[in-house]
Design a protein around this motif. Structure first.
Motif, short mmCIF file in Angstrom:
data_model
loop_
_atom_site.label_atom_id
_atom_site.label_comp_id
_atom_site.label_asym_id
_atom_site.label_seq_id
_atom_site.Cartn_x
_atom_site.Cartn_y
_atom_site.Cartn_z
N SER A 1 0.84 -1.20 0.00
CA SER A 1 0.00 0.00 0.00
C SER A 1 0.87 1.24 0.00
CB SER A 1 -0.95 0.01 1.20
OG SER A 1 -0.24 -0.06 2.41
N GLY A 2 0.34 2.28 -0.63
CA GLY A 2 1.05 3.54 -0.72
C GLY A 2 2.16 3.51 -1.76
N ALA A 3 2.80 4.64 -1.91
CA ALA A 3 3.97 4.76 -2.79
C ALA A 3 5.19 5.00 -1.92
CB ALA A 3 3.77 5.91 -3.77
N TRP A 4 6.34 4.49 -2.35
CA TRP A 4 7.57 4.55 -1.57
C TRP A 4 8.72 5.07 -2.42
CZ3 TRP A 4 8.11 2.70 3.59
CH2 TRP A 4 6.93 2.16 4.13
N ALA A 5 9.67 5.70 -1.77
CA ALA A 5 10.92 6.10 -2.40
C ALA A 5 12.02 5.22 -1.82
CB ALA A 5 11.23 7.57 -2.12
#
Length: 196
Positions: A51-55
């Protein structure tokens, strides 16, 4: 006015392994990981974004080459690395991209540093800035009005990736060196919104 984001604006979950193809030691994170060695493994060699976006970052402390990770599986380094010129088989730190807002993202790009020269405004993905009419292969500065964007060195979202976020200081990226610790060229030829 730049839209500011808060850490509590969403839920994030990343599962990482210290070997390719989801093998070896496994760990789940819902917040920043400043250093994978401090969490018991030397590097991430595969991951799954639940879930979500990550760097993701090549080195500890959110330094080095950047990788934008959106929902899905990344069985090996080739799956997350947008660069064929720079061989990076590791990821040693990562954090959520808290301001990703695919539907309301706005970005201004400028031909020269310090928001000077020709400019353009974007609210949609662009696989080729030259095809859009941007006359140069470089961009001098960015102003992120809202959301999060990933800029790529070459058309088709290939090459080095630069993550630009509205919740960085005022969403202002006045110089190439502010795009990340690995940024050495202003060459940007494709830009897209980060998927949340």
């Amino acid at each position: 006015m730049t839209h500011r984001c808060k850490r509590s604006s969403g839920l994030w979950k990343i599962v990482v392994w210290d070997e390719p193809f989801f093998q070896g030691k496994k760990h789940e994170f819902t917040t920043d990981c400043y250093s994978t060695p401090e969490n018991g493994f030397s590097t991430v060699r595969s991951c799954r974004i639940e879930s979500g976006a990550w760097a993701g970052f090549e080195h500890c402390g959110f330094q080095g080459q950047q990788f934008v990770l959106e929902r899905g599986d990344y069985p090996c380094w080739e799956a997350w690395s947008g660069s064929n010129a720079y061989h990076v088989e590791r990821m040693c730190s990562f954090r959520p991209i808290t301001c990703a807002d695919h539907g309301r993202s706005r970005l201004m790009l400028f031909e020269q540093e310090n928001f000077q020269g020709k400019r353009a405004e974007m609210s949609d993905d662009c696989p080729s800035l030259p095809a859009l009419g941007w006359g140069s292969s470089t961009v001098g500065s960015f102003l992120v009005r809202s959301g999060a964007w990933v800029c790529s060195q070459y058309p088709g979202y290939r090459g080095f990736q630069y993550l630009l976020e509205s919740d960085s200081p005022a969403g202002e990226y006045k110089h190439v060196r502010e795009w990340g610790s690995h940024a050495q060229t202003g060459q940007v030829q494709s830009i897209r919104r980060v998927q949340q």
